[in-house]
Design an enzyme around this catalytic site. Structure first.
Site, short mmCIF file in Angstrom:
data_model
loop_
_atom_site.label_atom_id
_atom_site.label_comp_id
_atom_site.label_asym_id
_atom_site.label_seq_id
_atom_site.Cartn_x
_atom_site.Cartn_y
_atom_site.Cartn_z
N CYS A 80 59.63 71.51 -6.52
CA CYS A 80 60.77 70.95 -7.49
C CYS A 80 60.43 69.73 -7.73
CB CYS A 80 62.32 71.19 -7.04
SG CYS A 80 62.79 70.32 -5.52
N ASP A 136 66.40 71.84 -14.99
CA ASP A 136 66.29 72.33 -13.53
C ASP A 136 65.27 72.75 -13.41
OD1 ASP A 136 66.66 73.28 -11.29
OD2 ASP A 136 68.66 74.37 -11.41
N HIS A 187 64.52 74.77 -10.74
CA HIS A 187 64.17 75.75 -9.92
C HIS A 187 64.29 77.26 -10.59
CE1 HIS A 187 65.52 72.11 -7.70
NE2 HIS A 187 65.12 72.71 -6.82
#
Length: 443
Positions: A125, A324, A326
């Protein structure tokens, strides 16, 4: 008084009407006759038309904070809301946000180095956050900060070249791939399957830039990174606290090195890795952090919640807006020659946010300066911000040169967390749905 069953029936009817309307809109757009299959109609259409239909139907979602009329700052651009004209700035903001390049976990790419990793799920990430920050610098350089992705227009070649450069492959066509980042970071102990911090990320990008300069000199090839890279750090490890100093002569030297000649200026990527507290950000730094999003040179922040990096691109009140990384997606291949390419997986249409005071104190700021005037303006703004910080500047600006620090023997292992170790903690699989309240996950 309405009963629960009547409410459920009403909700079902509303949902049914919504989807009927959407199907009718798509059918009309595809010029389908009565009884013809919508799915077949979509399959027979060119990809660019299907892409435009997708964008028109779904658009972007401002899922929280819609009641606030406070100004939103996104990478130097402001969106001010007035009750009577609220819809227009919301639409402009959503177009801006959804035009930023979104880079996430991918699966199904060629193995990383000598490892067997064909996915970066659970550990990549911070690398993806850094890629997004770098992608924004490239967009600003090649297309301009005002560039927006227009679903009604053919895709621009330069935009496609930027996406291709982050493809999950080895080779010169993919200079900013996770494969190449890992290779350039390997002298510092960076390996597939390990999580790295913001300081290590900045040094890895710097190493990639230096390798790019050498390759252009030795192999006479075009540079992949059209800008010099300057990392502003207080010491060789970047973890000892204290406000780092941006030395102007250091930047001048970097530009001369990139341009291969003294006195010349180059477009510039400034990276500032910071540690702004122990377990959480010291509240004294929050006003300065918030202010950086208003800088015209802002590339946002690579950071997030502890153990889960995000790319912070904006601020509204005390809420940071972010992309994000993820979400796990299949690896795809983008060619600059394919103006009808499906680039949906590179853009996020859901705005997520978190309290600014909840972010991890270890983070990296990014700034892009296209000209010397841009850099001088950044220095002025940073100096004013330091003056207003009441004795807690994030970084300062000074004339002259810094002491040269040797990085020989520097090892990033202590800045890395082995993914196998972290899996014994509160690990949340990237394919698992997040709760509405917390759109993030712990690595």
């Amino acid at each position: 008084m309405t009963t629960n069953s009547e409410q459920e029936e009403q909700a079902t009817k509303l949902a049914s009407n919504f989807w009927s309307k959407k199907v009718s809109e798509v059918s009309r757009s595809l010029h389908l006759k009565a009884g013809e299959s919508l799915i077949l109609g979509l399959m027979e259409k060119p990809r660019n038309q299907v892409r435009r239909l997708h964008d028109k139907i779904w658009g972007a979602k401002w899922t929280s904070g819609t009641a606030s009329n406070s100004t939103i700052w996104v990478l130097g651009a402001s969106y001010e809301f007035q009750p009577e004209t609220r819809d227009e700035p919301v639409a402009e903001f959503l177009l801006d946000f959804s035009s930023r390049v979104w880079l996430t976990y991918r699966r199904g790419f060629e193995a990383l180095g000598q490892s067997k990793f064909t996915s970066d799920v659970g550990w990549g990430c911070m690398l993806r956050s850094g890629q997004m920050l770098l992608a924004q610098a490239l967009v600003c350089h090649h297309l301009g900060r005002g560039w927006r992705l227009d679903p009604d227009q053919p895709l621009e070649r330069k935009y496609l070249e930027i996406l291709q450069s982050f493809g999950d492959c080895r080779g010169a066509l993919y200079p900013f791939s996770i494969h190449n980042l890992l290779e350039r970071g390997s002298p510092y102990g960076l390996v597939a399957g390990s999580w790295l911090g913001p300081y290590a990320l900045c040094r890895t990008i710097e190493a990639l830039a230096l390798a790019d300069i050498e390759a252009s000199k030795n192999e006479k090839q075009k540079r992949a990174l059209p800008m010099a890279v300057c990392v502003v750090s207080g010491d060789a490890e970047g973890e000892r606290g204290g406000a780092p100093v941006l030395f102007i002569e250091d930047v001048t030297d970097k530009c001369a090195e990139w341009e291969d000649g003294p006195g010349k200026w180059a477009p510039l990527l400034v990276l500032v890795p910071l540690v702004l507290g122990l377990e959480k950000v010291n509240p004294r730094y929050l006003p300065s952090l918030r202010a950086t999003f208003s800088f015209p040179q802002s590339l946002g922040i690579a950071g997030g919640k502890p153990g889960a990096s995000h790319y912070l691109v904006g601020i509204q009140d005390d809420q940071a807006l972010y992309l994000d990384p993820h979400e796990t997606q299949q690896a795809v291949s983008i060619s600059p020659d394919d103006v009808e390419a499906d680039t949906h997986s590179y853009h996020c249409r859901e705005v997520r946010r978190m309290p600014l005071d909840a972010i991890d104190p270890s983070l990296a700021l990014g700034f892009y300066c296209k000209s010397r005037e841009d850099f001088d303006d950044l220095c002025t703004r940073a100096s004013e911000l330091a003056t207003q910080s009441q004795g807690a500047p994030m970084f300062t600006v000074a004339q002259g040169r810094s002491r040269k620090h040797s990085t020989d023997g520097f090892n990033l292992d202590k800045l890395s967390i082995d993914v196998q170790e972290s899996s014994t903690k509160d690990h949340v699989n990237a394919d698992t749905a997040s709760s509405p309240e917390d759109d993030w996950q712990i690595l």
